[in-house]
Design an enzyme around this catalytic site. Structure first.
Site, PDB file in Angstrom:
ATOM      1  N   CYS A 218      48.887  48.198  96.309  1.00  0.00           N
ATOM      2  CA  CYS A 218      48.362  47.542  97.493  1.00  0.00           C
ATOM      3  C   CYS A 218      49.249  46.359  97.834  1.00  0.00           C
ATOM      4  O   CYS A 218      49.769  45.673  96.963  1.00  0.00           O
ATOM      5  CB  CYS A 218      46.924  47.044  97.332  1.00  0.00           C
ATOM      6  SG  CYS A 218      45.774  48.330  96.912  1.00  0.00           S
TER       7      CYS A 218
ATOM      8  N   ARG B 130      54.098  49.626  97.955  1.00  0.00           N
ATOM      9  CA  ARG B 130      53.002  49.287  97.058  1.00  0.00           C
ATOM     10  C   ARG B 130      51.775  50.177  97.285  1.00  0.00           C
ATOM     11  O   ARG B 130      50.777  50.055  96.581  1.00  0.00           O
ATOM     12  CB  ARG B 130      52.597  47.825  97.253  1.00  0.00           C
ATOM     13  CG  ARG B 130      53.739  46.859  97.061  1.00  0.00           C
ATOM     14  CD  ARG B 130      53.287  45.447  97.308  1.00  0.00           C
ATOM     15  NE  ARG B 130      52.356  45.019  96.284  1.00  0.00           N
ATOM     16  CZ  ARG B 130      52.701  44.487  95.134  1.00  0.00           C
ATOM     17  NH1 ARG B 130      53.962  44.289  94.859  1.00  0.00           N
ATOM     18  NH2 ARG B 130      51.795  44.124  94.254  1.00  0.00           N
TER      19      ARG B 130
ATOM     20  N   TRP C 127      46.475  51.394  98.119  1.00  0.00           N
ATOM     21  CA  TRP C 127      46.611  52.518  97.189  1.00  0.00           C
ATOM     22  C   TRP C 127      45.251  52.590  96.506  1.00  0.00           C
ATOM     23  O   TRP C 127      44.884  51.695  95.742  1.00  0.00           O
ATOM     24  CB  TRP C 127      47.724  52.259  96.175  1.00  0.00           C
ATOM     25  CG  TRP C 127      47.978  53.458  95.295  1.00  0.00           C
ATOM     26  CD1 TRP C 127      48.787  54.522  95.554  1.00  0.00           C
ATOM     27  CD2 TRP C 127      47.409  53.705  93.994  1.00  0.00           C
ATOM     28  NE1 TRP C 127      48.750  55.420  94.514  1.00  0.00           N
ATOM     29  CE2 TRP C 127      47.921  54.945  93.539  1.00  0.00           C
ATOM     30  CE3 TRP C 127      46.513  53.011  93.175  1.00  0.00           C
ATOM     31  CZ2 TRP C 127      47.567  55.496  92.307  1.00  0.00           C
ATOM     32  CZ3 TRP C 127      46.169  53.564  91.943  1.00  0.00           C
ATOM     33  CH2 TRP C 127      46.699  54.795  91.523  1.00  0.00           C
TER      34      TRP C 127
ATOM     35  N   ASN D 120      44.293  42.963  96.117  1.00  0.00           N
ATOM     36  CA  ASN D 120      45.157  43.842  95.323  1.00  0.00           C
ATOM     37  C   ASN D 120      44.763  43.639  93.855  1.00  0.00           C
ATOM     38  O   ASN D 120      44.844  42.518  93.356  1.00  0.00           O
ATOM     39  CB  ASN D 120      46.626  43.432  95.569  1.00  0.00           C
ATOM     40  CG  ASN D 120      47.598  43.988  94.543  1.00  0.00           C
ATOM     41  OD1 ASN D 120      48.626  43.388  94.291  1.00  0.00           O
ATOM     42  ND2 ASN D 120      47.306  45.116  93.950  1.00  0.00           N
ATOM     43  N   GLY D 121      44.294  44.717  93.218  1.00  0.00           N
ATOM     44  CA  GLY D 121      43.879  44.593  91.820  1.00  0.00           C
ATOM     45  C   GLY D 121      42.668  45.460  91.557  1.00  0.00           C
ATOM     46  O   GLY D 121      42.332  46.332  92.372  1.00  0.00           O
TER      47      GLY D 121
ATOM     48  N   GLU E 141      63.718  62.504  82.770  1.00  0.00           N
ATOM     49  CA  GLU E 141      63.848  61.857  84.073  1.00  0.00           C
ATOM     50  C   GLU E 141      63.988  62.893  85.198  1.00  0.00           C
ATOM     51  O   GLU E 141      63.386  62.744  86.261  1.00  0.00           O
ATOM     52  CB  GLU E 141      65.045  60.886  84.043  1.00  0.00           C
ATOM     53  CG  GLU E 141      65.322  60.134  85.321  1.00  0.00           C
ATOM     54  CD  GLU E 141      64.156  59.286  85.836  1.00  0.00           C
ATOM     55  OE1 GLU E 141      63.153  59.117  85.125  1.00  0.00           O
ATOM     56  OE2 GLU E 141      64.242  58.837  86.990  1.00  0.00           O
TER      57      GLU E 141
ATOM     58  N   LYS F 187      61.402  63.221  88.272  1.00  0.00           N
ATOM     59  CA  LYS F 187      61.843  63.161  89.679  1.00  0.00           C
ATOM     60  C   LYS F 187      61.333  64.356  90.454  1.00  0.00           C
ATOM     61  O   LYS F 187      60.787  64.217  91.528  1.00  0.00           O
ATOM     62  CB  LYS F 187      63.377  63.147  89.782  1.00  0.00           C
ATOM     63  CG  LYS F 187      64.129  61.898  89.444  1.00  0.00           C
ATOM     64  CD  LYS F 187      63.881  60.717  90.323  1.00  0.00           C
ATOM     65  CE  LYS F 187      62.651  59.982  89.903  1.00  0.00           C
ATOM     66  NZ  LYS F 187      62.791  58.841  89.060  1.00  0.00           N
TER      67      LYS F 187
ATOM     68  N   GLU G 235      57.463  64.379  91.008  1.00  0.00           N
ATOM     69  CA  GLU G 235      56.883  63.392  91.923  1.00  0.00           C
ATOM     70  C   GLU G 235      57.306  63.601  93.377  1.00  0.00           C
ATOM     71  O   GLU G 235      56.572  63.274  94.292  1.00  0.00           O
ATOM     72  CB  GLU G 235      57.134  61.941  91.468  1.00  0.00           C
ATOM     73  CG  GLU G 235      58.530  61.443  91.511  1.00  0.00           C
ATOM     74  CD  GLU G 235      58.672  60.000  91.011  1.00  0.00           C
ATOM     75  OE1 GLU G 235      57.745  59.207  91.153  1.00  0.00           O
ATOM     76  OE2 GLU G 235      59.750  59.679  90.477  1.00  0.00           O
TER      77      GLU G 235
ATOM     78  N   HIS H 246      59.973  76.106  69.396  1.00  0.00           N
ATOM     79  CA  HIS H 246      58.721  75.638  68.784  1.00  0.00           C
ATOM     80  C   HIS H 246      57.543  75.742  69.753  1.00  0.00           C
ATOM     81  O   HIS H 246      56.506  75.114  69.535  1.00  0.00           O
ATOM     82  CB  HIS H 246      58.890  74.202  68.280  1.00  0.00           C
ATOM     83  CG  HIS H 246      59.959  74.069  67.246  1.00  0.00           C
ATOM     84  ND1 HIS H 246      59.841  74.610  65.984  1.00  0.00           N
ATOM     85  CD2 HIS H 246      61.193  73.522  67.302  1.00  0.00           C
ATOM     86  CE1 HIS H 246      60.945  74.384  65.296  1.00  0.00           C
ATOM     87  NE2 HIS H 246      61.793  73.719  66.071  1.00  0.00           N
TER      88      HIS H 246
ATOM     89  N   LYS I 161      55.078  52.612  94.676  1.00  0.00           N
ATOM     90  CA  LYS I 161      56.295  52.178  93.991  1.00  0.00           C
ATOM     91  C   LYS I 161      55.980  51.212  92.859  1.00  0.00           C
ATOM     92  O   LYS I 161      56.585  51.253  91.808  1.00  0.00           O
ATOM     93  CB  LYS I 161      57.206  51.508  95.024  1.00  0.00           C
ATOM     94  CG  LYS I 161      58.527  50.995  94.477  1.00  0.00           C
ATOM     95  CD  LYS I 161      59.525  52.106  94.421  1.00  0.00           C
ATOM     96  CE  LYS I 161      60.865  51.673  93.865  1.00  0.00           C
ATOM     97  NZ  LYS I 161      61.521  52.780  93.154  1.00  0.00           N
TER      98      LYS I 161
END
Ligand code: AGP
Length: 616
Positions: free
Chosen positions: A2, A27, A74, A100-101, A489, A493, A496, A512, A611
């Site tokens: 947010c 955000r 968000w 925000n929180g 990574e 990528k 997402e 395995h 982000k």
């Protein structure tokens, strides 16, 4: 998560609120809203979706005024709906609040408020704060600005969890109140007005200076002056006014279609920046101003712990392999959200590094604070030297990657791996790494940006591969040693950006269990440069081919063995083994990008993500 922007001053607040929110979309971007004081009345506009939807809403239902607060969300508590979009009002309707929180005790507070007759308009945790502050203010005899400050203090003492808030009250004129615990908030100071912002980048170009609120502080401001105090009545920390010039400027896409694409192609430059002034040629070593410790102190570091989340954790893991190779200093990597709650032993001689692009990730910050409390030295490796992690750590390293707007971290990953490599060189040179070896590593590092530029020339090859495999429902990523974190990574990528299911494992883990996933329609991506374990990777590729699995390999230029064996190959220039992760990750970033574009995904703002993850 947010983003908050507030303005109070001589001009119309709305353009600042909207453009500032646009700069904070990293955000969160589920919904957006603004409250503006218009001729003594608060008017609220909200829209579900990106900030652009709010812009459209305000075009259809114009509003203006010289003070206002705004928010890009968000969602944490309550679905993505208009009712749950901020700002939220109090019971009187005269107070509006953005947050925000996360309010951890919101259920209890809601029940108490309901028992006193409050009827909630949303499912959010935030609305308990607006209602608590409004109730305290209305219950007070003092209806002045000081009265609102007192009411907010009283209300916030009941709130458990994290918050950065901005508050506007229609009886108090052009006046904003702000408070912070756990989530970042800055005050922007300008000539014609003053601002609130989750990140100074949101108000760059308008405010000349800014002040970060510290934990547990409350602030109030009009267009000309501001005051700061402790929420609990304690004296605030000395106010540090910083020049806006040093805050990251909001970026543009330039000639690129997406920020992610631009940021991938910026890597030769971001890596050059990460090295600038940090390599000492005649000593064959590296140095960091943010880690000013005597050689004696540095030699006392017997173990390093790296902590972070997501991509930052993957970079830490690559750093573990590289640093142990270069310096023989043992490294442990800890996922911050686990580390913060684990009762892990912390031996003397341990230094802890918190890796975070944003420097605001709640779990990483909390893990670092816990370690600091236990007395170990803490260092931040962040892309924002003003971030909370940078400010609260005992020292650190600025990544200097430049603002990363795309939600998918790209250039920050390679800068993190490079900085850790330089750290390994520095520590190695204080131990057993010889001068000649140090100089050799240094000259390899100096060549790296050009090799990165050369690697990025595979863009078109990767775009074709992306087209070929974009319809696949899942992908496997496999690699060994420092290229295992690259596999992690690459998998992160792709999932997402394109919402395709991926998993990543060390290549040898195939037999395995992972090999059960291999079939004709599941591509396996092997990161198999010509390093000392190349032959081992080849055997694993054979195992997949024997079961008719398509294989895409990332190898080293000149390799024709891979070309014969695999369905598709992307080749990167040859370099020292420990530097390969910085090259091999590039085709994987490009692959995720091109598959995302091919599938029509919003690559810069993937669904459900933000982000900067400032909630637990
Ligand atoms: C990376 O592409 C992700 N967006 C995410 O995993 C990110 O790396 C993670 O949230 C950590 O963020 P930080 O580096 O800002 O702490």
């Amino acid at each position: 998560m947010c983003g908050i922007v507030g303005y109070v001053g001589d001009s119309d607040a709305v353009p600042f609120l909207l453009e500032g929110l646009g700069r904070l979309e990293y955000r969160g971007y589920d919904s957006a809203g603004a409250a503006v004081l218009n001729h003594g009345k608060i008017e609220i506009r909200k829209a579900v979706g990106h900030v652009s939807s709010l812009v459209e809403e305000i075009k259809s239902h114009p509003v203006s005024g010289t003070s206002g607060i705004s928010h890009t969300r968000w969602a944490t508590h309550g679905g993505v709906t208009l009712e749950n979009a901020h700002p939220h009002r109090d019971a009187s309707g005269k107070l509006a609040l953005v947050h925000n929180g996360v309010v951890e005790n919101h259920k209890d507070l809601r029940t108490e408020l309901e028992s006193r007759g409050h009827v909630f308009a949303s499912q959010t945790d935030t609305e308990v704060i607006s209602r608590l502050i409004g109730e305290a203010f209305d219950g007070h005899g003092d209806k002045s600005r000081d009265g609102l400050v007192e009411a907010a203090r009283e209300a916030l003492q009941q709130v458990r969890g994290t918050y950065a808030i901005g508050v506007l009250h229609e009886d108090l004129g052009d006046f904003l109140l702000a408070a912070r615990r756990g989530s970042p908030l800055a005050l922007g100071l300008g000539d014609g007005g003053q601002f609130l912002a989750s990140d100074p980048a949101a108000i760059a170009g308008w405010a000349s200076n800014f002040v970060y609120l510290n934990e547990g502080e409350i602030a109030w401001l009009d267009g000309k002056k501001f005051e700061v105090a402790g929420i609990d009545g304690s004296a605030p920390a000395p106010v540090v006014v910083r020049s806006m010039e040093k805050a990251a400027k909001a970026g543009t896409k330039g000639k690129f279609e997406h920020f992610m694409q631009k940021e991938i192609h910026e890597q030769p430059e971001s890596l050059r920046e990460a090295m600038r002034g940090r390599l000492i040629a005649d000593q064959g070593t590296a140095c960091f101003h943010g880690i000013e410790r005597s050689p004696e102190e540095l030699r006392q570091w017997e173990t390093l712990i790296f902590t972070g989340c997501g991509t930052s954790f993957n970079a830490a893991l690559a750093g573990e392999y590289i640093i142990e190779f270069l310096s023989r200093v043992p490294v442990e990597c800890e996922i911050a959200s686990e580390f913060r709650y684990r009762n892990s032993p912390l031996e003397m001689g341990t230094a802890v590094f918190a890796l975070s692009q944003s420097g605001e990730t709640a779990d990483t910050l909390a893990a670092m604070r816990e370690i600091k409390r236990r007395g170990a030295p803490t260092f931040g490796i962040c892309n924002n030297p003003f971030s909370t992690i940078s400010r609260e750590s005992d020292g650190g390293i600025d990544l200097r990657a430049g603002q990363e707007v795309g939600v998918a971290a790209t250039k920050s990953f390679t800068s993190q791996v490079l900085v850790l490599t330089m750290l390994g060189l520095m520590l190695g040179r204080m131990r057993d790494l010889r001068h000649t070896e140090g100089k050799k590593i240094l000259s390899a590092l100096e060549k790296l940006p050009d090799l990165v530029a050369e690697t990025l020339e595979v863009d078109e090859v990767v775009r074709r591969i992306a087209k070929k495999y974009a319809a696949s429902e899942s992908f496997l990523f496999l690699g060994r040693q420092a290229n295992f974190p690259v596999a992690l990574e690459g998998a992160l990528k792709l999932k997402e950006i394109s919402y395709i299911s991926t998993c990543a494992h060390p290549s040898a883990e195939l037999k395995h269990g992972v090999i059960a996933l291999v079939n004709e329609s599941t591509p396996s991506i092997f990161i198999a440069p010509r390093d000392e374990l190349f032959e081992k990777n080849l055997s694993n590729i054979e195992e997949v081919k024997a079961r008719n699995g398509p294989v895409i390999a990332v190898g080293t230029q000149g390799d024709d063995v891979l070309a014969d064996l695999c369905d598709d190959v992307v080749l990167v220039p040859a370099c020292e083994d420990f530097l390969t992760p910085i090259l091999t990750v590039l085709p994987l970033q490009l692959l995720a990008y091109h598959i995302g574009v091919e599938l029509g995904c919003d690559v810069d703002k993937p669904r459900n993500l933000a982000k900067s993850v400032t909630v637990e």
